[in-house]
Design a protein around this motif. Structure first.
Motif, PDB file in Angstrom:
ATOM      1  N   TYR A   1       0.829  -1.202   0.000  1.00 51.85           N
ATOM      2  CA  TYR A   1       0.000   0.000   0.000  1.00 51.85           C
ATOM      3  C   TYR A   1       0.869   1.260   0.000  1.00 51.85           C
ATOM      4  CZ  TYR A   1      -3.978  -2.965   1.272  1.00 51.85           C
ATOM      5  OH  TYR A   1      -4.957  -3.924   1.282  1.00 51.85           O
ATOM      6  N   ARG A   2       0.266   2.379  -0.354  1.00 49.44           N
ATOM      7  CA  ARG A   2       1.002   3.642  -0.256  1.00 49.44           C
ATOM      8  C   ARG A   2       1.312   3.929   1.209  1.00 49.44           C
ATOM      9  NH1 ARG A   2      -1.140   7.985  -4.765  1.00 49.44           N
ATOM     10  NH2 ARG A   2      -2.119   6.485  -6.193  1.00 49.44           N
ATOM     11  N   PRO A   3       2.391   4.668   1.466  1.00 45.48           N
ATOM     12  CA  PRO A   3       2.753   4.984   2.854  1.00 45.48           C
ATOM     13  C   PRO A   3       1.582   5.596   3.620  1.00 45.48           C
ATOM     14  CG  PRO A   3       4.527   5.616   1.385  1.00 45.48           C
ATOM     15  CD  PRO A   3       3.376   5.204   0.517  1.00 45.48           C
ATOM     16  N   GLY A   4       1.379   5.131   4.837  1.00 46.85           N
ATOM     17  CA  GLY A   4       0.334   5.664   5.701  1.00 46.85           C
ATOM     18  C   GLY A   4      -0.947   4.868   5.702  1.00 46.85           C
ATOM     19  N   VAL A   5      -1.181   4.061   4.660  1.00 48.89           N
ATOM     20  CA  VAL A   5      -2.446   3.315   4.569  1.00 48.89           C
ATOM     21  C   VAL A   5      -2.549   2.285   5.689  1.00 48.89           C
ATOM     22  CG1 VAL A   5      -3.791   1.692   3.188  1.00 48.89           C
ATOM     23  CG2 VAL A   5      -2.742   3.676   2.094  1.00 48.89           C
ATOM     24  N   MET A   6      -1.492   1.504   5.882  1.00 48.67           N
ATOM     25  CA  MET A   6      -1.531   0.463   6.915  1.00 48.67           C
ATOM     26  C   MET A   6      -1.647   1.076   8.310  1.00 48.67           C
ATOM     27  SD  MET A   6      -1.610  -2.527   5.523  1.00 48.67           S
ATOM     28  CE  MET A   6      -0.916  -3.818   6.576  1.00 48.67           C
ATOM     29  N   LYS A   7      -1.064   2.245   8.511  1.00 46.37           N
ATOM     30  CA  LYS A   7      -1.180   2.922   9.806  1.00 46.37           C
ATOM     31  C   LYS A   7      -2.624   3.345  10.044  1.00 46.37           C
ATOM     32  CE  LYS A   7       0.818   6.649  12.582  1.00 46.37           C
ATOM     33  NZ  LYS A   7       1.271   5.756  13.658  1.00 46.37           N
ATOM     34  N   ARG A   8      -3.275   3.871   8.995  1.00 47.99           N
ATOM     35  CA  ARG A   8      -4.674   4.277   9.141  1.00 47.99           C
ATOM     36  C   ARG A   8      -5.574   3.079   9.419  1.00 47.99           C
ATOM     37  NH1 ARG A   8      -3.197   7.721   4.839  1.00 47.99           N
ATOM     38  NH2 ARG A   8      -4.225   6.403   3.264  1.00 47.99           N
ATOM     39  N   LEU A   9      -5.200   1.921   8.919  1.00 46.81           N
ATOM     40  CA  LEU A   9      -5.969   0.712   9.182  1.00 46.81           C
ATOM     41  C   LEU A   9      -5.659   0.117  10.557  1.00 46.81           C
ATOM     42  CD1 LEU A   9      -5.624  -1.095   5.708  1.00 46.81           C
ATOM     43  CD2 LEU A   9      -7.680   0.009   6.629  1.00 46.81           C
ATOM     44  N   GLY A  10      -4.647   0.656  11.220  1.00 47.78           N
ATOM     45  CA  GLY A  10      -4.234   0.105  12.510  1.00 47.78           C
ATOM     46  C   GLY A  10      -3.457  -1.184  12.363  1.00 47.78           C
ATOM     47  N   LEU A  11      -2.757  -1.329  11.209  1.00 46.21           N
ATOM     48  CA  LEU A  11      -2.049  -2.570  10.918  1.00 46.21           C
ATOM     49  C   LEU A  11      -0.601  -2.308  10.500  1.00 46.21           C
ATOM     50  CD1 LEU A  11      -4.903  -4.298   8.861  1.00 46.21           C
ATOM     51  CD2 LEU A  11      -4.222  -4.833  11.220  1.00 46.21           C
ATOM     52  N   ASP A  12      -0.041  -1.204  10.964  1.00 43.98           N
ATOM     53  CA  ASP A  12       1.350  -0.885  10.633  1.00 43.98           C
ATOM     54  C   ASP A  12       2.295  -1.706  11.494  1.00 43.98           C
ATOM     55  OD1 ASP A  12       0.165   0.788  12.701  1.00 43.98           O
ATOM     56  OD2 ASP A  12       2.120   1.756  12.846  1.00 43.98           O
ATOM     57  N   TYR A  13       3.572  -1.594  11.224  1.00 49.90           N
ATOM     58  CA  TYR A  13       4.553  -2.435  11.925  1.00 49.90           C
ATOM     59  C   TYR A  13       4.557  -2.183  13.420  1.00 49.90           C
ATOM     60  CZ  TYR A  13       8.974  -4.355  13.517  1.00 49.90           C
ATOM     61  OH  TYR A  13       9.935  -5.046  14.208  1.00 49.90           O
ATOM     62  N   ASP A  14       4.438  -0.927  13.828  1.00 48.69           N
ATOM     63  CA  ASP A  14       4.470  -0.625  15.259  1.00 48.69           C
ATOM     64  C   ASP A  14       3.370  -1.378  16.010  1.00 48.69           C
ATOM     65  OD1 ASP A  14       6.640   1.019  14.958  1.00 48.69           O
ATOM     66  OD2 ASP A  14       5.460   2.870  14.844  1.00 48.69           O
ATOM     67  N   VAL A  15       2.223  -1.543  15.367  1.00 49.73           N
ATOM     68  CA  VAL A  15       1.115  -2.263  15.989  1.00 49.73           C
ATOM     69  C   VAL A  15       1.331  -3.769  15.927  1.00 49.73           C
ATOM     70  CG1 VAL A  15      -1.347  -2.801  15.789  1.00 49.73           C
ATOM     71  CG2 VAL A  15      -0.557  -0.431  15.559  1.00 49.73           C
ATOM     72  N   LEU A  16       1.687  -4.267  14.740  1.00 48.67           N
ATOM     73  CA  LEU A  16       1.760  -5.719  14.559  1.00 48.67           C
ATOM     74  C   LEU A  16       2.972  -6.339  15.231  1.00 48.67           C
ATOM     75  CD1 LEU A  16       0.458  -6.214  10.916  1.00 48.67           C
ATOM     76  CD2 LEU A  16      -0.794  -6.217  13.078  1.00 48.67           C
ATOM     77  N   GLN A  17       4.037  -5.585  15.414  1.00 46.59           N
ATOM     78  CA  GLN A  17       5.181  -6.176  16.112  1.00 46.59           C
ATOM     79  C   GLN A  17       4.888  -6.367  17.589  1.00 46.59           C
ATOM     80  OE1 GLN A  17       7.699  -4.662  18.305  1.00 46.59           O
ATOM     81  NE2 GLN A  17       6.538  -2.746  18.548  1.00 46.59           N
ATOM     82  N   GLN A  18       3.859  -5.673  18.108  1.00 46.05           N
ATOM     83  CA  GLN A  18       3.423  -5.936  19.475  1.00 46.05           C
ATOM     84  C   GLN A  18       2.604  -7.225  19.546  1.00 46.05           C
ATOM     85  OE1 GLN A  18       1.638  -2.493  21.429  1.00 46.05           O
ATOM     86  NE2 GLN A  18       2.779  -1.113  20.067  1.00 46.05           N
ATOM     87  N   VAL A  19       1.976  -7.583  18.431  1.00 47.62           N
ATOM     88  CA  VAL A  19       1.252  -8.853  18.346  1.00 47.62           C
ATOM     89  C   VAL A  19       2.229 -10.010  18.212  1.00 47.62           C
ATOM     90  CG1 VAL A  19      -0.414 -10.199  16.980  1.00 47.62           C
ATOM     91  CG2 VAL A  19      -0.747  -7.727  17.297  1.00 47.62           C
ATOM     92  N   ASN A  20       3.304  -9.784  17.448  1.00 48.91           N
ATOM     93  CA  ASN A  20       4.293 -10.827  17.194  1.00 48.91           C
ATOM     94  C   ASN A  20       5.655 -10.165  17.031  1.00 48.91           C
ATOM     95  OD1 ASN A  20       5.928 -12.869  16.230  1.00 48.91           O
ATOM     96  ND2 ASN A  20       4.658 -13.382  14.475  1.00 48.91           N
ATOM     97  N   GLU A  21       6.475 -10.246  18.047  1.00 44.99           N
ATOM     98  CA  GLU A  21       7.771  -9.557  18.007  1.00 44.99           C
ATOM     99  C   GLU A  21       8.748 -10.196  17.020  1.00 44.99           C
ATOM    100  OE1 GLU A  21       9.966 -11.842  21.784  1.00 44.99           O
ATOM    101  OE2 GLU A  21       9.548  -9.679  21.874  1.00 44.99           O
ATOM    102  N   ARG A  22       8.439 -11.397  16.539  1.00 48.90           N
ATOM    103  CA  ARG A  22       9.305 -12.058  15.569  1.00 48.90           C
ATOM    104  C   ARG A  22       8.895 -11.755  14.122  1.00 48.90           C
ATOM    105  NH1 ARG A  22      12.490 -16.197  16.892  1.00 48.90           N
ATOM    106  NH2 ARG A  22      11.951 -17.408  15.019  1.00 48.90           N
ATOM    107  N   LEU A  23       7.878 -10.925  13.962  1.00 43.78           N
ATOM    108  CA  LEU A  23       7.358 -10.634  12.627  1.00 43.78           C
ATOM    109  C   LEU A  23       8.346  -9.811  11.807  1.00 43.78           C
ATOM    110  CD1 LEU A  23       4.887 -10.691  10.659  1.00 43.78           C
ATOM    111  CD2 LEU A  23       4.235  -8.473  11.654  1.00 43.78           C
TER     112      LEU A  23
END
Length: 383
Positions: free
Chosen positions: A88-110
């Motif tokens: 996706y274009r930059p910022g899209v995943m953050k707006r969806l709440g699915l950026d790396y900062d969020v998902l690495q808290q779900v799985n630190e090995r991601l």
């Protein structure tokens, strides 16, 4: 989610989520699937990738990532995922709440790879573009093509697949290796322009020198008489790459020239090219193939895509390859790659049920239009 026991290869047991479209991302994840990774393509509206040749060995699910249920389902998938690739274009995943900062808290090995044309930073990071634009901005296109005509792109191989897919794959495999030491995943920002710039490492230093004085005038640009293509009597072509002096002598000998023109005398190049052109025009491509067979002249036929698979060298290397379907590469001795079967059916139900989702949860996570189809086709007992 259960491990796919049918997968083999060096990446068997590795799980990948593919949130990409077009060509670079799907090709990158196809290569991961060839290596044995379990690739799940997450679509938001329809199952199946845009190019079916990139789809073998993958599973397809559809999630509404704008809904809480859809994002919740993706996060459940991420819990035991090794690699996520998004385009996706930059910022899209953050707006969806699915950026790396969020998902690495779900799985630190991601290992989270963002694959875009211009990258995540810079004044053009949000601009739309395609392969031709990325090779234009990185100096690749400006050095290609004949001097008296517009620059000519080499299909979309350079930015999309080399600068995009292969650099993404390189970063992902490096991060997988590093994770064995640190135990942690990381974020990978892949920009196709960065890959193109890297691939110009040989050419930037020689630009506007004797070796590359301008566009179309360089060893590998088709300008020098010993590195270009020549037409045969049947209208087909032979490629010549006789750069080294001994290869050049072999070329001239096989062409039947009575003398060997001085290779590096630029004043002779037009006359030399004319002699080569006249010589190649005397025989068909097939006849020249026989003449150059086994020689060290660095000459090979220019094959059209429909001719490739019948060539003996291709048949020897890729005996199981099907017409118009590329084989897995490269060849590994102990853990060979394998191209999976093509199945673009929607497998949202099966994949999410592996995670313990109920039928109602699955329907809530899917796009509305597909959920209604699934309600009728997958769960007729519920209608």
């Amino acid at each position: 989610m259960e491990k796919d026991s049918t997968k083999t290869g060096p990446l068997a047991g590795i799980k990948v989520l593919d949130l990409t479209g077009n060509a670079p991302g799907p090709y990158c994840t196809m290569l991961l699937a060839d290596m044995g990774a379990d690739v799940i393509v997450v679509g938001g509206g329809r199952a199946g990738g845009p190019v079916s040749t990139f789809s073998p060995g993958k599973r397809y699910v559809s999630l509404n990532l704008k809904s809480p249920a859809g994002t919740r389902a993706l996060k459940r998938l991420v819990e035991d995922t090794d690699i996520l690739v998004e385009g996706y274009r930059p910022g899209v995943m953050k707006r969806l709440g699915l950026d790396y900062d969020v998902l690495q808290q779900v799985n630190e090995r991601l290992i989270y790879c963002s694959l875009t044309g211009y990258g995540q930073t810079g004044p053009m990071s949000n601009d739309a573009g395609h392969d031709i634009n990325y090779i234009a901005l990185s100096g690749v296109l400006g050095s290609m093509g004949p001097t008296d005509q517009p620059p000519l792109p080499p299909l979309n191989l350079v930015a999309d697949f080399a600068g995009g897919s292969l650099f993404a794959l390189n970063g992902i495999l490096a991060a997988l290796y590093e994770r064995e030491r640190s135990g942690l995943g990381q974020y990978i920002d892949v920009a196709m322009i960065d890959g193109c710039l890297s691939m110009m490492a040989m050419h930037f230093p020689i630009w506007e020198t004797t070796y590359m004085p301008g566009r179309g005038k360089n060893f590998t640009g088709g300008h020098f008489p010993f590195y270009r293509c020549y037409e045969c009597s049947d209208g087909k072509y032979m490629s010549v790459g006789a750069i080294e002096p001994h290869f050049y002598v072999s070329l001239c000998t096989k062409l039947g020239l009575e003398d060997v023109p001085e290779q590096m005398d630029t004043n002779l190049w037009d006359a030399t090219a004319a002699r080569f052109e006249a010589a190649f025009k005397t025989k068909t491509r097939s006849e020249w193939e026989d003449i150059f067979d086994g020689s060290d002249a660095c000459v090979a036929p220019v094959l059209t895509p429909d001719e490739v698979w019948a060539h003996p060298q291709v048949q020897a290397r890729c005996p199981s390859a099907q017409h118009r379907s590329v084989p897995p590469a490269p060849l590994l001795s102990r853990s060979p790659l394998h191209r999976g079967e093509l199945d673009e059916s929607n497998q949202t139900q099966a994949v999410l049920r592996e995670l313990g989702f109920t039928d109602d949860d699955i329907l809530a996570a899917m796009p509305d239009n597909l959920a209604q189809v699934e309600l009728v086709q997958a769960w007729p007992q519920d209608v």
